[in-house]
Scaffold this motif. Structure first.
Motif, PDB file in Angstrom:
ATOM      1  N   PRO A 138     -33.802  75.673 -83.872  1.00  0.00           N
ATOM      2  CA  PRO A 138     -35.231  75.502 -84.140  1.00  0.00           C
ATOM      3  C   PRO A 138     -35.650  74.040 -83.998  1.00  0.00           C
ATOM      4  O   PRO A 138     -34.851  73.131 -84.184  1.00  0.00           O
ATOM      5  N   ARG A 139     -36.887  73.831 -83.652  1.00  0.00           N
ATOM      6  CA  ARG A 139     -37.405  72.472 -83.468  1.00  0.00           C
ATOM      7  C   ARG A 139     -37.958  71.948 -84.792  1.00  0.00           C
ATOM      8  O   ARG A 139     -38.702  72.634 -85.479  1.00  0.00           O
ATOM      9  N   PHE A 140     -37.554  70.740 -85.105  1.00  0.00           N
ATOM     10  CA  PHE A 140     -38.051  70.055 -86.303  1.00  0.00           C
ATOM     11  C   PHE A 140     -38.548  68.684 -85.887  1.00  0.00           C
ATOM     12  O   PHE A 140     -37.886  67.988 -85.135  1.00  0.00           O
ATOM     13  N   ARG A 141     -39.703  68.313 -86.396  1.00  0.00           N
ATOM     14  CA  ARG A 141     -40.262  67.008 -86.060  1.00  0.00           C
ATOM     15  C   ARG A 141     -39.700  65.910 -86.949  1.00  0.00           C
ATOM     16  O   ARG A 141     -39.577  64.779 -86.537  1.00  0.00           O
ATOM     17  N   THR A 142     -39.373  66.240 -88.175  1.00  0.00           N
ATOM     18  CA  THR A 142     -38.957  65.217 -89.130  1.00  0.00           C
ATOM     19  C   THR A 142     -37.434  65.086 -89.160  1.00  0.00           C
ATOM     20  O   THR A 142     -36.698  65.998 -88.779  1.00  0.00           O
ATOM     21  N   ILE A 143     -36.984  63.949 -89.639  1.00  0.00           N
ATOM     22  CA  ILE A 143     -35.545  63.711 -89.780  1.00  0.00           C
ATOM     23  C   ILE A 143     -34.963  64.626 -90.854  1.00  0.00           C
ATOM     24  O   ILE A 143     -33.833  65.099 -90.722  1.00  0.00           O
ATOM     25  N   ILE A 144     -35.742  64.907 -91.873  1.00  0.00           N
ATOM     26  CA  ILE A 144     -35.276  65.810 -92.929  1.00  0.00           C
ATOM     27  C   ILE A 144     -35.004  67.191 -92.337  1.00  0.00           C
ATOM     28  O   ILE A 144     -33.988  67.816 -92.631  1.00  0.00           O
ATOM     29  N   GLY A 145     -35.877  67.661 -91.477  1.00  0.00           N
ATOM     30  CA  GLY A 145     -35.671  68.941 -90.814  1.00  0.00           C
ATOM     31  C   GLY A 145     -34.464  68.918 -89.895  1.00  0.00           C
ATOM     32  O   GLY A 145     -33.717  69.890 -89.798  1.00  0.00           O
ATOM     33  N   GLN A 146     -34.253  67.794 -89.219  1.00  0.00           N
ATOM     34  CA  GLN A 146     -33.120  67.675 -88.304  1.00  0.00           C
ATOM     35  C   GLN A 146     -31.796  67.509 -89.034  1.00  0.00           C
ATOM     36  O   GLN A 146     -30.746  67.620 -88.424  1.00  0.00           O
ATOM     37  N   LYS A 147     -31.832  67.236 -90.320  1.00  0.00           N
ATOM     38  CA  LYS A 147     -30.606  67.160 -91.119  1.00  0.00           C
ATOM     39  C   LYS A 147     -30.360  68.477 -91.872  1.00  0.00           C
ATOM     40  O   LYS A 147     -29.408  68.582 -92.635  1.00  0.00           O
ATOM     41  N   SER A 148     -31.194  69.464 -91.633  1.00  0.00           N
ATOM     42  CA  SER A 148     -31.049  70.736 -92.341  1.00  0.00           C
ATOM     43  C   SER A 148     -29.906  71.561 -91.754  1.00  0.00           C
ATOM     44  O   SER A 148     -29.507  71.386 -90.602  1.00  0.00           O
ATOM     45  N   PHE A 149     -29.417  72.473 -92.540  1.00  0.00           N
ATOM     46  CA  PHE A 149     -28.338  73.359 -92.123  1.00  0.00           C
ATOM     47  C   PHE A 149     -28.771  74.212 -90.933  1.00  0.00           C
ATOM     48  O   PHE A 149     -27.988  74.437 -90.013  1.00  0.00           O
ATOM     49  N   ARG A 150     -30.000  74.687 -90.937  1.00  0.00           N
ATOM     50  CA  ARG A 150     -30.512  75.548 -89.862  1.00  0.00           C
ATOM     51  C   ARG A 150     -30.556  74.827 -88.525  1.00  0.00           C
ATOM     52  O   ARG A 150     -30.557  75.471 -87.478  1.00  0.00           O
ATOM     53  N   TYR A 151     -30.611  73.511 -88.543  1.00  0.00           N
ATOM     54  CA  TYR A 151     -30.624  72.724 -87.303  1.00  0.00           C
ATOM     55  C   TYR A 151     -29.216  72.245 -86.929  1.00  0.00           C
ATOM     56  O   TYR A 151     -28.796  72.377 -85.783  1.00  0.00           O
ATOM     57  N   LEU A 152     -28.492  71.691 -87.894  1.00  0.00           N
ATOM     58  CA  LEU A 152     -27.197  71.076 -87.607  1.00  0.00           C
ATOM     59  C   LEU A 152     -26.110  72.084 -87.239  1.00  0.00           C
ATOM     60  O   LEU A 152     -25.323  71.837 -86.326  1.00  0.00           O
ATOM     61  N   ALA A 153     -26.055  73.203 -87.939  1.00  0.00           N
ATOM     62  CA  ALA A 153     -24.982  74.171 -87.685  1.00  0.00           C
ATOM     63  C   ALA A 153     -25.062  74.751 -86.264  1.00  0.00           C
ATOM     64  O   ALA A 153     -24.059  74.726 -85.541  1.00  0.00           O
ATOM     65  N   PRO A 154     -26.220  75.262 -85.815  1.00  0.00           N
ATOM     66  CA  PRO A 154     -26.240  75.768 -84.442  1.00  0.00           C
ATOM     67  C   PRO A 154     -26.057  74.679 -83.390  1.00  0.00           C
ATOM     68  O   PRO A 154     -25.439  74.914 -82.346  1.00  0.00           O
ATOM     69  N   THR A 155     -26.550  73.478 -83.658  1.00  0.00           N
ATOM     70  CA  THR A 155     -26.361  72.373 -82.713  1.00  0.00           C
ATOM     71  C   THR A 155     -24.888  72.049 -82.569  1.00  0.00           C
ATOM     72  O   THR A 155     -24.375  71.886 -81.451  1.00  0.00           O
ATOM     73  N   LEU A 156     -24.187  71.954 -83.685  1.00  0.00           N
ATOM     74  CA  LEU A 156     -22.748  71.677 -83.653  1.00  0.00           C
ATOM     75  C   LEU A 156     -21.997  72.797 -82.946  1.00  0.00           C
ATOM     76  O   LEU A 156     -21.136  72.539 -82.106  1.00  0.00           O
ATOM     77  N   TRP A 157     -22.321  74.042 -83.264  1.00  0.00           N
ATOM     78  CA  TRP A 157     -21.624  75.169 -82.658  1.00  0.00           C
ATOM     79  C   TRP A 157     -21.871  75.243 -81.149  1.00  0.00           C
ATOM     80  O   TRP A 157     -20.962  75.535 -80.380  1.00  0.00           O
ATOM     81  N   ASN A 158     -23.094  74.971 -80.730  1.00  0.00           N
ATOM     82  CA  ASN A 158     -23.410  75.004 -79.299  1.00  0.00           C
ATOM     83  C   ASN A 158     -22.669  73.916 -78.533  1.00  0.00           C
ATOM     84  O   ASN A 158     -22.369  74.079 -77.356  1.00  0.00           O
ATOM     85  N   ASN A 159     -22.358  72.797 -79.197  1.00  0.00           N
ATOM     86  CA  ASN A 159     -21.650  71.695 -78.553  1.00  0.00           C
ATOM     87  C   ASN A 159     -20.130  71.795 -78.686  1.00  0.00           C
ATOM     88  O   ASN A 159     -19.413  70.966 -78.144  1.00  0.00           O
ATOM     89  N   THR A 160     -19.659  72.783 -79.407  1.00  0.00           N
ATOM     90  CA  THR A 160     -18.220  73.001 -79.553  1.00  0.00           C
ATOM     91  C   THR A 160     -17.672  73.583 -78.252  1.00  0.00           C
ATOM     92  O   THR A 160     -18.299  74.472 -77.671  1.00  0.00           O
ATOM     93  N   PRO A 161     -16.528  73.103 -77.780  1.00  0.00           N
ATOM     94  CA  PRO A 161     -15.963  73.641 -76.539  1.00  0.00           C
ATOM     95  C   PRO A 161     -15.699  75.151 -76.623  1.00  0.00           C
ATOM     96  O   PRO A 161     -15.320  75.669 -77.681  1.00  0.00           O
ATOM     97  N   ASP A 162     -15.902  75.832 -75.509  1.00  0.00           N
ATOM     98  CA  ASP A 162     -15.732  77.287 -75.459  1.00  0.00           C
ATOM     99  C   ASP A 162     -14.302  77.717 -75.780  1.00  0.00           C
ATOM    100  O   ASP A 162     -14.086  78.802 -76.315  1.00  0.00           O
ATOM    101  N   GLU A 163     -13.318  76.865 -75.451  1.00  0.00           N
ATOM    102  CA  GLU A 163     -11.930  77.215 -75.754  1.00  0.00           C
ATOM    103  C   GLU A 163     -11.721  77.379 -77.252  1.00  0.00           C
ATOM    104  O   GLU A 163     -10.937  78.218 -77.691  1.00  0.00           O
ATOM    105  N   LEU A 164     -12.421  76.550 -78.039  1.00  0.00           N
ATOM    106  CA  LEU A 164     -12.290  76.661 -79.490  1.00  0.00           C
ATOM    107  C   LEU A 164     -13.063  77.866 -80.020  1.00  0.00           C
ATOM    108  O   LEU A 164     -12.591  78.565 -80.917  1.00  0.00           O
TER     109      LEU A 164
END
Length: 183
Positions: A138-164
């Motif tokens: 999801p898109r968040f304009r604020t830094i608080i939104g970008q530090k939320s679980f709903r933003y960080l978890a999918p971002t991290l997972w999407n950047n995790t290598p497919d082998e893992l």
């Protein structure tokens, strides 16, 4: 919570300082996991997205612990010490915890309460895209939104290598993810 953890970790640093004269590095690392690691990881996926101002306290304490374990002076760089000890710093530990949550979510290992935590990109768009098998961020304009679980978890997972991501067992995933984060 960070303040409470900082106090508990500080008290246990004294224990490590006294023990370093007697024990080897591997035993000192075991003492770290026994007396300090549990405070750092307890509910980390909830409070780990706090401001860097709060986390820096714990990170400094961790660096101090690494110097104690390895018996070096306080001016010595701590990054190679973390890598040598195979211990994750607090920032990488947070990523590690989030990635474990995402692995469990992807493989349906979580309670049904978490079934609606993330959305696939294919559920958002009606047309196929290259990223249709990734989680929608999801898109968040604020830094608080970008530090939320709903933003960080999918971002991290999407950047995790497919082998893992495609590993079949959680134990293997934890081991390989730790190696990936230490690199």
């Amino acid at each position: 919570h960070v303040e409470y953890n900082s106090t508990k970790v500080s008290k246990n640093i004294g224990l490590l300082t006294r023990a370093r004269r007697v024990f080897t590095k591997s035993t000192m690392a075991n003492l770290y996991y026994s007396f300090i690691y549990l405070y750092l990881t307890y509910c980390l996926s909830v409070w780990g997205n706090t401001s860097d101002k709060n986390l820096i306290k714990l990170h400094r304490l961790q660096k101090r612990i690494m110097r104690i374990i390895h018996g070096v002076n306080r001016r010595h760089s701590s990054d190679p010490l973390f890598k040598n000890s195979q211990i994750l710093d607090i920032y990488k530990l947070y990523k590690y915890q989030l990635s474990i949550f995402c692995f469990k979510y992807t493989n349906n290992l979580l309670p049904t309460l978490f079934n609606d935590s993330f959305t696939l990109v294919s559920d958002v768009h009606r047309y196929p895209t290259r990223s249709s098998n990734l989680y929608y961020v999801p898109r968040f304009r604020t830094i608080i939104g970008q530090k939320s679980f709903r933003y960080l978890a999918p971002t991290l997972w999407n950047n995790t290598p497919d082998e893992l991501k495609s590993l079949p067992k959680i134990a293997k995933f934890k081991k390989e993810m730790k190696i990936y984060l230490l690199a």
